[in-house]
Design a protein around this motif. Structure first.
Motif, PDB file in Angstrom:
ATOM      1  N   GLU A  77      72.814 -13.972  26.629  1.00 33.51           N
ATOM      2  CA  GLU A  77      73.879 -13.357  27.433  1.00 33.51           C
ATOM      3  C   GLU A  77      73.827 -11.827  27.322  1.00 33.51           C
ATOM      4  N   TYR A  78      73.724 -11.317  26.094  1.00 33.10           N
ATOM      5  CA  TYR A  78      73.632  -9.865  25.906  1.00 33.10           C
ATOM      6  C   TYR A  78      72.330  -9.318  26.496  1.00 33.10           C
ATOM      7  N   GLN A  79      71.238 -10.055  26.343  1.00 41.45           N
ATOM      8  CA  GLN A  79      69.961  -9.606  26.914  1.00 41.45           C
ATOM      9  C   GLN A  79      70.087  -9.409  28.420  1.00 41.45           C
ATOM     10  N   LYS A  80      70.699 -10.364  29.093  1.00 40.80           N
ATOM     11  CA  LYS A  80      70.858 -10.266  30.551  1.00 40.80           C
ATOM     12  C   LYS A  80      71.735  -9.089  30.936  1.00 40.80           C
ATOM     13  N   ASN A  91      70.280  -5.822  32.934  1.00 41.53           N
ATOM     14  CA  ASN A  91      70.837  -5.444  34.236  1.00 41.53           C
ATOM     15  C   ASN A  91      71.342  -4.006  34.235  1.00 41.53           C
ATOM     16  N   ILE A  92      71.971  -3.589  33.144  1.00 42.60           N
ATOM     17  CA  ILE A  92      72.452  -2.214  33.042  1.00 42.60           C
ATOM     18  C   ILE A  92      71.283  -1.232  33.049  1.00 42.60           C
ATOM     19  N   CYS A  93      70.216  -1.553  32.322  1.00 41.53           N
ATOM     20  CA  CYS A  93      69.041  -0.674  32.284  1.00 41.53           C
ATOM     21  C   CYS A  93      68.374  -0.596  33.656  1.00 41.53           C
ATOM     22  N   ILE A 128      69.384   9.418  31.280  1.00 42.43           N
ATOM     23  CA  ILE A 128      69.343   7.972  31.530  1.00 42.43           C
ATOM     24  C   ILE A 128      69.893   7.225  30.321  1.00 42.43           C
ATOM     25  N   ALA A 129      69.521   7.661  29.106  1.00 39.42           N
ATOM     26  CA  ALA A 129      70.016   7.023  27.880  1.00 39.42           C
ATOM     27  C   ALA A 129      71.534   7.154  27.767  1.00 39.42           C
ATOM     28  N   CYS A 130      72.079   8.323  28.101  1.00 38.27           N
ATOM     29  CA  CYS A 130      73.540   8.513  28.057  1.00 38.27           C
ATOM     30  C   CYS A 130      74.244   7.597  29.055  1.00 38.27           C
ATOM     31  N   PHE A 131      73.663   7.452  30.232  1.00 44.20           N
ATOM     32  CA  PHE A 131      74.245   6.572  31.252  1.00 44.20           C
ATOM     33  C   PHE A 131      74.239   5.121  30.781  1.00 44.20           C
TER      34      PHE A 131
END
Length: 125
Positions: free
Chosen positions: A42-45, A49-51, A67-70
């Motif tokens: 669940e966390y992987q998905k 998706n966020i990345c 990008i890392a901050c976002f």
């Protein structure tokens, strides 16, 4: 596929402490207690998706640190605090994180490392 499986079995014979993560790729973490370092599916998905969203929105225009901050801010909004994110083309890392809260992935030409680490209350005093 059988050759890959046979190779992984041979590696485990020669190095018994080696955990063949390639062999377990895509499988759910078991309840054997030895697989606490795998993040839940669940966390992987959610994080993947966020990345992907961050790279789709920012890829041509921004540097890796933005990008890392976002990614960090979105993960903390959707999942909760205290997550850390590294984004780059080539880097090494060694992190200490909570069990089942570490993810290392590659998207397009960037490597992304995400882990959760709560601050130590003893150091805050």
């Amino acid at each position: 596929m059988e050759d890959r499986q046979r190779l992984m079995d041979q590696l485990e014979v020669f190095t018994p402490t080696y955990k063949a993560t390639i062999k377990r790729a895509g499988q759910d973490a078991g309840d054997d207690g030895e697989s606490n370092h795998y993040m839940t599916v669940e966390y992987q998905k959610k994080i993947t998706n966020i990345c992907a969203l961050a790279l789709d929105m920012h890829m041509p225009d921004y540097e890796e640190d933005k990008i890392a901050c976002f990614i960090k801010s979105l993960i903390e909004q959707r999942i909760g605090p205290t997550w850390h994110v590294l984004v780059g083309r080539s880097f090494g890392f060694a992190v200490q994180c909570e069990a089942r809260h570490f993810l290392h992935l590659y998207m397009q030409h960037l490597a992304i490392v995400v882990w959760k680490s709560e601050p130590d209350p003893k150091k805050l005093e």
